[in-house]
Design a protein around this motif. Structure first.
Motif: not given
Lengths: 296, 296
Positions: A1, A56, A87, B27, B29-30, B33-34, B37-43, B48, B59, B61
DNA sequence: TGAATAGTGTCTTTAAGACAGTATTTG
DNA sequence: CAAATACTGTCTTAAAGACACTATTCA
């Protein structure tokens, strides 16, 4: 997100531009570029090609995300998919689904992956032109202060999908729902709790894109199941535009435009009344002359 | 100046994704994220936000650039601004102007700055609606292999400008020129030396945007000087669309559309023949019904 | 005077807007 | 039966396409 905060003061600007760990090298880029006459970036190509290849930390700290404006028509209203943020920042607010782009993944691929992850929806492919959702790039949002944590550039995508069972993102049905766009976009909308970041703006842009695009393309069929009636297609236009259309003139227009609709031979009475012919979307993608949206 | 190589094999994919100095953290990050369940990034927000706040090396690059499709009409042909590359990759090839987005600068501001730097052209503002160029975001290009050196996401912008003296970027007139888009886009175009990276594709998208947008908006006036005649405006349409329009029907259409043209009272004979009335662009931005582009 | 451009008017054709009327189903 | 939806057809009107004609300049 992804992210974006319209009014939140930017912590990133001071941290990145002033005292961050890599501030010096990050800032070298714009500074050097400024003095260059033309093609200024590659004037620096040797520097990062040899001195710091693929490091990076040598680049400005950009994060790239995709946001999704997923639209459908339910109960005669244009609805968008929103997820609840777990969050901070904007914890508990509703937001558009989205996520980070992976380093080895294209933008559209990232959007399709996020769509699948959050809704289970698949995208129309060349092999499946009559199933799945329509996906296209919408616009990119990169205001420096749109996310208070750091610089995030989000490539928003527009998804048009047929009416579906309510998605349950990873089984958590409390945090994802369809909401009427009129509610989400109303001035004091959603009981004066607007979407997180700049997502209200992104949603508005996506809705406007959908509204204008069904005028001159056959994209409205993306809101319909694989087989649909003329009346169902008309109700899609009515819901997206928020107007009432003359059923007889609409019928003449869509059936008279070559390549727009292809009869399947079947009929249905699922809307009640006299049985209606079933159609599939034809090969024509551009409507000429366009379907005219009535004046306000 | 940004980047993109359609067919160049990607060095970035292997370097960044496999053995780059920050490959592991990038790496992460992805991968994380995988599973979300939802809103995976801010999990991952806590990670960070607290552990490595604002550290760019945490992050993937990504570099973010702007590319410019600058169009004008010269000698009855639609032309685009191209600059010659002084450094590899694609050294000596022509490319679209552009450059890196600065960390504290918005996307449109970056595009306007690059435009000024490379052409001296300024953008239309609320205070100067009749002078300067029209600028709008076009699309974003981010294929993983579009630049062989690293992952570059480029936000392309479209600029429509009146005919100008040939720009001399920083005094170096050898490395910047106007070229007819038909030549640049021809299959074996520009003597089979296509534009660098994916710039041919970006240019094609920009040209198509301009061609379709003057149908239903008054944007064609952005190609004209502040005061212009109906004939001059017609020649803009003819050059952009590559067609011949009936002068009488065109005159009826543009003068009959309220708010499109505002007479200034003056006349000119700069096109020869009978003196023609001078107009300025009116307040109307949308043409309804649109100007119809003739069939092929 | 001739060539070029500017501008007006007229006829035809296309297609949208409005709306009458018939057809076929369910309750 | 009424009510709902589907579909056909007709008249009017808006606007584009085609084209005849006049006006005003310059070389």
């Amino acid at each position: 997100m992804p992210a974006a905060a319209g009014s939140t003061p930017s912590r990133c600007a001071s941290a990145c531009g002033g005292s961050g760990p890599n501030a010096a090298s990050a800032l070298r880029w714009p500074a050097v570029e400024e003095g260059a006459a033309h093609d200024p970036v590659y004037r620096q190509a040797d520097d990062y090609d040899h001195a710091m290849p693929y490091d990076p930390s040598a680049f400005p700290p950009f994060a790239v995300t995709v946001d999704l404006v997923v639209l459908t028509v339910r109960r005669h209203a244009l609805c968008a998919l929103v997820v609840r943020r777990g969050e901070p920042p904007h914890q508990g607010r509703w937001a558009l689904p989205g996520g980070f782009v992976r380093v080895d993944e294209g933008l559209e691929a990232a959007a399709a992956r996020e769509l699948d992850e959050e809704t289970g929806l698949h995208v129309q492919g060349p092999d499946s032109p009559h199933a799945g959702a329509h996906l296209e790039q919408l616009a990119t949002y990169g205001a420096p202060d749109r996310d208070p944590r750091m610089r995030v550039v989000s490539v928003a995508h527009l998804v048009l999908a047929p009416d579906l069972p309510t998605p349950t993102a990873g089984g958590d049905a409390h945090s994802v729902r369809w909401a009427p766009v009129d509610t989400l976009l109303a001035p004091g909308g959603e009981r004066s709790d607007p979407l997180a970041f700049d997502h209200t703006r992104i949603l508005a842009d996506g809705v406007e894109r959908a509204r204008s695009k069904i005028e001159y393309s056959s994209l409205a069929t993306a809101f319909c199941p694989p087989e649909f009636t003329v009346g169902e297609l008309r109700r899609v236009y009515e819901a997206v535009w928020g107007v009432v259309l003359d059923p007889r003139n609409f019928h003449r227009k869509v059936t008279g435009t070559p390549g727009f609709l292809v009869p399947t031979g079947g009929t249905t009475t699922r809307q009640g009344g006299r049985p209606a012919q079933l159609f599939r979307a034809g090969g024509a993608t551009l409507l000429n002359p366009p379907m005219l949206r009535p004046e306000i």
